[in-house]
Write a protein that holds these residues in place. Structure first.
Motif, PDB file in Angstrom:
ATOM      1  N   ARG A 178      30.816   5.066  14.892  1.00 56.96           N
ATOM      2  CA  ARG A 178      31.058   6.458  14.497  1.00 56.96           C
ATOM      3  C   ARG A 178      29.905   6.998  13.663  1.00 56.96           C
ATOM      4  NH1 ARG A 178      37.384   5.670  12.562  1.00 56.96           N
ATOM      5  NH2 ARG A 178      38.255   5.257  14.651  1.00 56.96           N
ATOM      6  N   VAL A 179      29.445   6.174  12.728  1.00 53.82           N
ATOM      7  CA  VAL A 179      28.324   6.581  11.883  1.00 53.82           C
ATOM      8  C   VAL A 179      27.069   6.759  12.720  1.00 53.82           C
ATOM      9  CG1 VAL A 179      26.767   5.852  10.032  1.00 53.82           C
ATOM     10  CG2 VAL A 179      29.233   5.541   9.777  1.00 53.82           C
ATOM     11  N   ARG A 180      26.833   5.839  13.628  1.00 50.27           N
ATOM     12  CA  ARG A 180      25.639   5.908  14.477  1.00 50.27           C
ATOM     13  C   ARG A 180      25.677   7.158  15.348  1.00 50.27           C
ATOM     14  NH1 ARG A 180      24.293   3.006  19.846  1.00 50.27           N
ATOM     15  NH2 ARG A 180      22.101   3.543  20.084  1.00 50.27           N
ATOM     16  N   PHE A 181      26.843   7.442  15.916  1.00 49.67           N
ATOM     17  CA  PHE A 181      26.962   8.621  16.781  1.00 49.67           C
ATOM     18  C   PHE A 181      26.708   9.897  15.984  1.00 49.67           C
ATOM     19  CE2 PHE A 181      29.314  12.036  18.898  1.00 49.67           C
ATOM     20  CZ  PHE A 181      28.797  11.936  20.173  1.00 49.67           C
ATOM     21  N   ALA A 182      27.274   9.979  14.772  1.00 50.27           N
ATOM     22  CA  ALA A 182      27.077  11.162  13.929  1.00 50.27           C
ATOM     23  C   ALA A 182      25.606  11.316  13.555  1.00 50.27           C
ATOM     24  CB  ALA A 182      27.936  11.069  12.675  1.00 50.27           C
ATOM     25  N   THR A 183      24.950  10.199  13.243  1.00 48.20           N
ATOM     26  CA  THR A 183      23.538  10.240  12.858  1.00 48.20           C
ATOM     27  C   THR A 183      22.662  10.668  14.030  1.00 48.20           C
ATOM     28  OG1 THR A 183      23.879   8.493  11.213  1.00 48.20           O
ATOM     29  CG2 THR A 183      21.621   8.904  11.933  1.00 48.20           C
ATOM     30  N   VAL A 184      22.925  10.088  15.200  1.00 48.08           N
ATOM     31  CA  VAL A 184      22.156  10.446  16.398  1.00 48.08           C
ATOM     32  C   VAL A 184      22.354  11.917  16.731  1.00 48.08           C
ATOM     33  CG1 VAL A 184      22.057  10.138  18.900  1.00 48.08           C
ATOM     34  CG2 VAL A 184      22.070   8.138  17.405  1.00 48.08           C
ATOM     35  N   LEU A 211       9.640  21.173  10.119  1.00 48.67           N
ATOM     36  CA  LEU A 211      10.632  22.064  10.720  1.00 48.67           C
ATOM     37  C   LEU A 211      12.018  21.435  10.659  1.00 48.67           C
ATOM     38  CD1 LEU A 211      11.526  24.533  12.338  1.00 48.67           C
ATOM     39  CD2 LEU A 211      10.789  23.346  14.433  1.00 48.67           C
ATOM     40  N   ALA A 212      12.112  20.169  11.031  1.00 45.05           N
ATOM     41  CA  ALA A 212      13.399  19.474  10.992  1.00 45.05           C
ATOM     42  C   ALA A 212      13.933  19.391   9.568  1.00 45.05           C
ATOM     43  CB  ALA A 212      13.266  18.073  11.588  1.00 45.05           C
ATOM     44  N   GLN A 213      13.026  19.183   8.623  1.00 40.97           N
ATOM     45  CA  GLN A 213      13.419  19.106   7.216  1.00 40.97           C
ATOM     46  C   GLN A 213      13.980  20.447   6.730  1.00 40.97           C
ATOM     47  OE1 GLN A 213      10.272  17.763   4.619  1.00 40.97           O
ATOM     48  NE2 GLN A 213      11.347  18.392   2.774  1.00 40.97           N
ATOM     49  N   ARG A 214      13.323  21.536   7.115  1.00 42.10           N
ATOM     50  CA  ARG A 214      13.785  22.874   6.714  1.00 42.10           C
ATOM     51  C   ARG A 214      15.167  23.167   7.311  1.00 42.10           C
ATOM     52  NH1 ARG A 214       9.436  26.710   5.726  1.00 42.10           N
ATOM     53  NH2 ARG A 214       7.868  25.617   4.472  1.00 42.10           N
ATOM     54  N   ILE A 215      15.331  22.854   8.582  1.00 41.21           N
ATOM     55  CA  ILE A 215      16.604  23.128   9.249  1.00 41.21           C
ATOM     56  C   ILE A 215      17.716  22.272   8.656  1.00 41.21           C
ATOM     57  CG2 ILE A 215      17.828  23.060  11.455  1.00 41.21           C
ATOM     58  CD1 ILE A 215      15.146  23.564  12.814  1.00 41.21           C
ATOM     59  N   ASP A 216      17.382  21.021   8.351  1.00 41.39           N
ATOM     60  CA  ASP A 216      18.360  20.118   7.729  1.00 41.39           C
ATOM     61  C   ASP A 216      18.857  20.712   6.414  1.00 41.39           C
ATOM     62  OD1 ASP A 216      19.889  18.018   6.904  1.00 41.39           O
ATOM     63  OD2 ASP A 216      18.269  16.574   6.753  1.00 41.39           O
ATOM     64  N   LYS A 217      17.933  21.226   5.618  1.00 40.33           N
ATOM     65  CA  LYS A 217      18.284  21.792   4.316  1.00 40.33           C
ATOM     66  C   LYS A 217      19.207  22.999   4.469  1.00 40.33           C
ATOM     67  CE  LYS A 217      16.193  23.561   0.051  1.00 40.33           C
ATOM     68  NZ  LYS A 217      14.906  23.886  -0.631  1.00 40.33           N
ATOM     69  N   ILE A 218      19.021  23.771   5.544  1.00 41.16           N
ATOM     70  CA  ILE A 218      19.832  24.964   5.763  1.00 41.16           C
ATOM     71  C   ILE A 218      21.207  24.623   6.328  1.00 41.16           C
ATOM     72  CG2 ILE A 218      20.021  27.102   7.107  1.00 41.16           C
ATOM     73  CD1 ILE A 218      16.944  27.209   7.076  1.00 41.16           C
ATOM     74  N   LEU A 219      21.241  23.732   7.312  1.00 38.85           N
ATOM     75  CA  LEU A 219      22.478  23.511   8.063  1.00 38.85           C
ATOM     76  C   LEU A 219      23.396  22.438   7.488  1.00 38.85           C
ATOM     77  CD1 LEU A 219      21.283  23.802  11.767  1.00 38.85           C
ATOM     78  CD2 LEU A 219      22.336  25.542  10.316  1.00 38.85           C
ATOM     79  N   THR A 220      22.833  21.410   6.869  1.00 40.78           N
ATOM     80  CA  THR A 220      23.678  20.317   6.379  1.00 40.78           C
ATOM     81  C   THR A 220      24.778  20.786   5.424  1.00 40.78           C
ATOM     82  OG1 THR A 220      21.982  18.626   6.727  1.00 40.78           O
ATOM     83  CG2 THR A 220      23.683  18.146   5.110  1.00 40.78           C
ATOM     84  N   PRO A 221      24.507  21.740   4.517  1.00 37.24           N
ATOM     85  CA  PRO A 221      25.587  22.192   3.632  1.00 37.24           C
ATOM     86  C   PRO A 221      26.726  22.910   4.365  1.00 37.24           C
ATOM     87  CG  PRO A 221      23.447  22.734   2.692  1.00 37.24           C
ATOM     88  CD  PRO A 221      23.203  22.308   4.101  1.00 37.24           C
ATOM     89  N   VAL A 222      26.470  23.406   5.583  1.00 40.40           N
ATOM     90  CA  VAL A 222      27.502  24.191   6.267  1.00 40.40           C
ATOM     91  C   VAL A 222      28.021  23.529   7.545  1.00 40.40           C
ATOM     92  CG1 VAL A 222      26.708  26.381   5.324  1.00 40.40           C
ATOM     93  CG2 VAL A 222      25.771  25.573   7.501  1.00 40.40           C
ATOM     94  N   ILE A 223      27.578  22.307   7.814  1.00 43.67           N
ATOM     95  CA  ILE A 223      28.075  21.586   8.990  1.00 43.67           C
ATOM     96  C   ILE A 223      28.538  20.204   8.570  1.00 43.67           C
ATOM     97  CG2 ILE A 223      27.546  20.637  11.264  1.00 43.67           C
ATOM     98  CD1 ILE A 223      25.439  22.728  11.644  1.00 43.67           C
ATOM     99  N   ASP A 224      29.758  19.881   8.897  1.00 49.27           N
ATOM    100  CA  ASP A 224      30.284  18.534   8.686  1.00 49.27           C
ATOM    101  C   ASP A 224      29.997  17.752   9.964  1.00 49.27           C
ATOM    102  OD1 ASP A 224      31.746  16.208   8.418  1.00 49.27           O
ATOM    103  OD2 ASP A 224      33.414  17.167   7.374  1.00 49.27           O
ATOM    104  N   PHE A 225      28.861  17.063   9.997  1.00 50.75           N
ATOM    105  CA  PHE A 225      28.449  16.385  11.223  1.00 50.75           C
ATOM    106  C   PHE A 225      29.405  15.254  11.603  1.00 50.75           C
ATOM    107  CE2 PHE A 225      24.387  18.495  10.376  1.00 50.75           C
ATOM    108  CZ  PHE A 225      24.040  18.890  11.658  1.00 50.75           C
TER     109      PHE A 225
END
Length: 204
Positions: free
Chosen positions: A89-95, A55-69
């Motif tokens: 900063r990197v850790r916060f974005a990843t978390v 589920l997380a993998q599917r959502i990642d594939k959908i949202l990552t192209p449209v969200i600049d985390f």
């Protein structure tokens, strides 16, 4: 009508048409995300309900192209972003990304696929963002309204800059929460990030 006035009106019409086309491109991006929710998430809810990693993998594939985390995390950190080291900063974005995908992914399984409607664009405020409203209905019949605020990154690439869910501004809410965590952890960024992660995980 003078020739000059005709030229001015023509230029104005071209600009207005260009702006509208750009706004519609933002809406088209949201439509693409919603369609992916239907086909890649909701349609396979029986399988995904028992497979959190998929589920997380599917959502990642959908949202990552449209969200600049990275940009989203910068807004959430607010004034503390400048004080943070590059690693923090990197850790916060990843978390933020990993926890949000895992925490809120399950709620997508509760949506009714035939009760999702991307509304026509309404009046827009001045600025770089375009507001796209989407009406959802949960499995229990309760309504859910999301306002996606899309920002133009150039070349018709629109990314989500903020979301308001049932009139709750998540960007502003998250910023306030992180500010409180900084204060509670004596302005220690690493400790605040740990608290931020725990806070998001509790919402699952």
């Amino acid at each position: 009508m003078s020739r000059v006035m005709k030229v001015i009106m023509m230029v104005g019409a071209l600009i207005s048409s260009s702006v509208w086309a750009g706004q519609e491109a933002a809406r088209d991006t949201v439509i693409g995300v919603v369609d992916s929710f239907r086909t890649d998430i909701i349609a396979d809810k029986a399988e995904l309900a028992n497979n959190a990693p998929l589920l997380a993998q599917r959502i990642d594939k959908i949202l990552t192209p449209v969200i600049d985390f990275d940009d989203f995390s910068k807004k959430v950190m607010g004034k503390y972003y400048r004080r943070a080291t590059p690693d923090q900063r990197v850790r916060f974005a990843t978390v933020t990304k990993d926890t949000l995908l895992k925490t809120y992914g399950g709620s997508l399984l509760e949506l009714e696929p035939d009760k999702i409607k991307v509304l026509p664009l309404g009046p827009q405020r001045e600025g770089r963002e375009v507001k796209v409203d989407v009406d959802f209905q949960m499995g229990d019949g309760s309504p859910l309204n999301l306002s996606f605020f899309m920002e133009d990154y150039g070349n018709d690439s629109w990314k989500l800059s903020n979301v308001v869910i049932n009139n709750i501004n998540f960007g502003l809410t998250f910023r306030k929460q992180f500010s409180v965590m900084m204060q509670q952890n004596h302005n220690k960024i690493d400790a605040a990030i740990d608290a931020w992660k725990q806070s998001l995980e509790k919402k699952s």
